[in-house]
Design an enzyme around this catalytic site. Structure first.
Site, PDB file in Angstrom:
ATOM      1  N   CYS A   1      44.365  42.101  43.680  1.00  0.00           N
ATOM      2  CA  CYS A   1      43.278  41.824  44.301  1.00  0.00           C
ATOM      3  C   CYS A   1      44.646  40.482  45.656  1.00  0.00           C
ATOM      4  O   CYS A   1      45.311  41.562  46.818  1.00  0.00           O
ATOM      5  CB  CYS A   1      42.261  40.440  44.301  1.00  0.00           C
ATOM      6  SG  CYS A   1      41.249  40.131  45.109  1.00  0.00           S
TER       7      CYS A   1
ATOM      8  N   HIS B   1      39.833  44.414  40.297  1.00  0.00           N
ATOM      9  CA  HIS B   1      39.932  43.197  38.883  1.00  0.00           C
ATOM     10  C   HIS B   1      39.808  44.387  37.815  1.00  0.00           C
ATOM     11  O   HIS B   1      38.593  44.053  37.040  1.00  0.00           O
ATOM     12  CB  HIS B   1      38.908  42.337  38.894  1.00  0.00           C
ATOM     13  CG  HIS B   1      39.567  41.483  39.657  1.00  0.00           C
ATOM     14  ND1 HIS B   1      40.414  40.312  39.201  1.00  0.00           N
ATOM     15  CD2 HIS B   1      39.217  40.957  40.715  1.00  0.00           C
ATOM     16  CE1 HIS B   1      41.196  39.212  40.347  1.00  0.00           C
ATOM     17  NE2 HIS B   1      39.630  39.637  41.671  1.00  0.00           N
TER      18      HIS B   1
ATOM     19  N   GLU C   1      40.193  43.538  34.694  1.00  0.00           N
ATOM     20  CA  GLU C   1      40.179  43.111  33.699  1.00  0.00           C
ATOM     21  C   GLU C   1      38.727  42.535  33.524  1.00  0.00           C
ATOM     22  O   GLU C   1      38.077  42.101  32.222  1.00  0.00           O
ATOM     23  CB  GLU C   1      40.779  41.645  33.184  1.00  0.00           C
ATOM     24  CG  GLU C   1      40.763  40.598  34.654  1.00  0.00           C
ATOM     25  CD  GLU C   1      40.901  40.832  35.856  1.00  0.00           C
ATOM     26  OE1 GLU C   1      39.582  40.033  36.653  1.00  0.00           O
ATOM     27  OE2 GLU C   1      41.309  41.651  36.529  1.00  0.00           O
TER      28      GLU C   1
END
Length: 388
Positions: A272, A355, A357
């Protein structure tokens, strides 16, 4: 909540559009950039994601707070948003993990919210005219007065918010993903010698650190203004550039640090804001998107493989500014074809604009952490071979 107990609240956008509703969370006045998130779940992760610092979030899913909040789902130590906007709010959550209601949680942390407005109309306005500043207030109920404050607030473009969210001191993170949420089978990499990763904290989410720890990494988190020389003193196997809020082009110190770290030729992985800062360090430029990408269902890929990704960002890398002899695009956002991933052509360096995760696919992109670990192991073996 009985209607007699509700407190009136006002939302005013920078273009003068006003919405009247009811207060939830803290009372008072807050100003920020109004953006929308399309996720049907994960409101606590959104509220505590440091990348939302400086923003007021509209939740497009009409029900908010049904499952309450709990300490395990926080992505940072507190809510990072300036405010929250919802259609309906649940004051009495029902979930075995819940430890507090959402309104009480926001009130505890002094975050104002407004509900009872037409969030569908508000989202359509943002999509049509772009994200803009707005204000929520329970004390200023005159539209013209609140509009004056909103219009005097700075634009997100050119704003450096990293110093508001970065850690103030170095710390080590060792907690992996808890067993109840772990999905990948145990691998031999977890039993091998630990790899040291220095994470440059532009506003890192806890779950990123958990995934690195789950892959057997020793994670050292350092402030965003840490010089490259100090980072390299840890003799890291790899360097991680984290997510974060604001305009990446304004984070001059982070870009300069990343440029120097490139010269070390150590493995680097960015997510990001880290992806955008890496882009700047490589010579590219970024631009502000009309209303950004914020949700759990953004398709990303390039050829033969599509990942369903979680995204949260206002800026993107200009593909025409990329030095094509040095770096290649590894992923595109398949909704608007913006750059969603980069890969260096000769060095072990890569990044993504989403993202991995956050598990939206649910695990389509988790391989990126394994890829980072494998890159570090390969680099370590090459260094060992040279020494011997």
């Amino acid at each position: 909540m009985p209607l007699s107990d509700t407190i009136p609240a006002l939302l005013v956008l920078a273009d003068g559009t006003a919405y009247r509703g009811w207060s939830f969370g803290a009372t008072g006045t807050t100003i920020g950039e109004v953006v929308f998130n399309t996720g049907m779940t994960g409101y606590q992760e959104v509220l505590t994601d440091p990348s939302y610092c400086g923003q007021i979030v509209v939740f497009t899913y009409p029900e908010l707070g049904n499952t309450g909040v709990n300490p395990e789902d926080e992505e940072s130590a507190k809510p990072q948003v300036r405010g929250a906007i919802a259609r309906n709010i649940c004051h009495q959550p029902s979930n075995w993990r819940s430890s507090q209601s959402l309104p009480d949680y926001l009130q505890q942390h002094q975050i104002p919210g407004i509900y009872g407005i037409d969030t569908r109309a508000l989202t359509r306005k943002i999509r049509m005219y772009g994200a803009m500043n707005g204000g929520i207030s329970t004390e200023i109920l005159d539209e013209a007065e609140l509009l004056e404050q909103v219009q005097s607030a700075p634009s997100m473009a050119g704003l450096n918010l990293v110093q508001e969210v970065t850690t103030r001191q170095v710390y080590e993170w060792s907690d992996p993903t808890i067993p109840a949420w772990e999905f990948k089978p145990a691998t031999t990499s977890n039993q091998q010698e630990s790899l040291t990763v220095v994470a440059l904290d532009f506003g890192v989410k806890r779950n990123i650190l958990r995934r690195l720890a789950s892959y057997g990494c020793r994670v050292i988190v350092v402030p965003a203004d840490t010089p490259a020389a100090e980072i390299l003193q840890y003799n890291p196997d790899g360097i991680f550039l984290s997510n974060g809020p604001g305009d990446p082009s304004a984070v001059a110190e982070g870009i300069a640090t990343a440029k120097t770290l490139l010269q070390s030729q150590k493995p680097i992985f960015g997510i990001c804001m880290g992806h955008q800062i890496l882009g700047h360090a490589l010579g590219a430029e970024t631009f502000k998107l009309k209303f950004g990408h914020r949700g759990l269902n953004q398709p990303a890929g390039l050829t033969q493989r599509i990942e369903i990704t979680s995204q949260n960002h206002s800026f993107a890398i200009d593909p025409d500014s990329l030095p094509q002899a040095v770096v290649e695009v590894s992923h595109l956002n398949l909704n608007d074809r913006t750059v969603a991933g980069l890969k260096h052509k000769s060095l072990p360096i890569f990044s993504v604009q989403y993202h991995p995760e956050a598990s939206p696919g649910p695990h389509d992109a988790d391989y990126l952490f394994e890829q980072f670990v494998q890159t570090m192991r390969t680099a370590r073996q090459a260094t060992t071979a040279q020494v011997s």
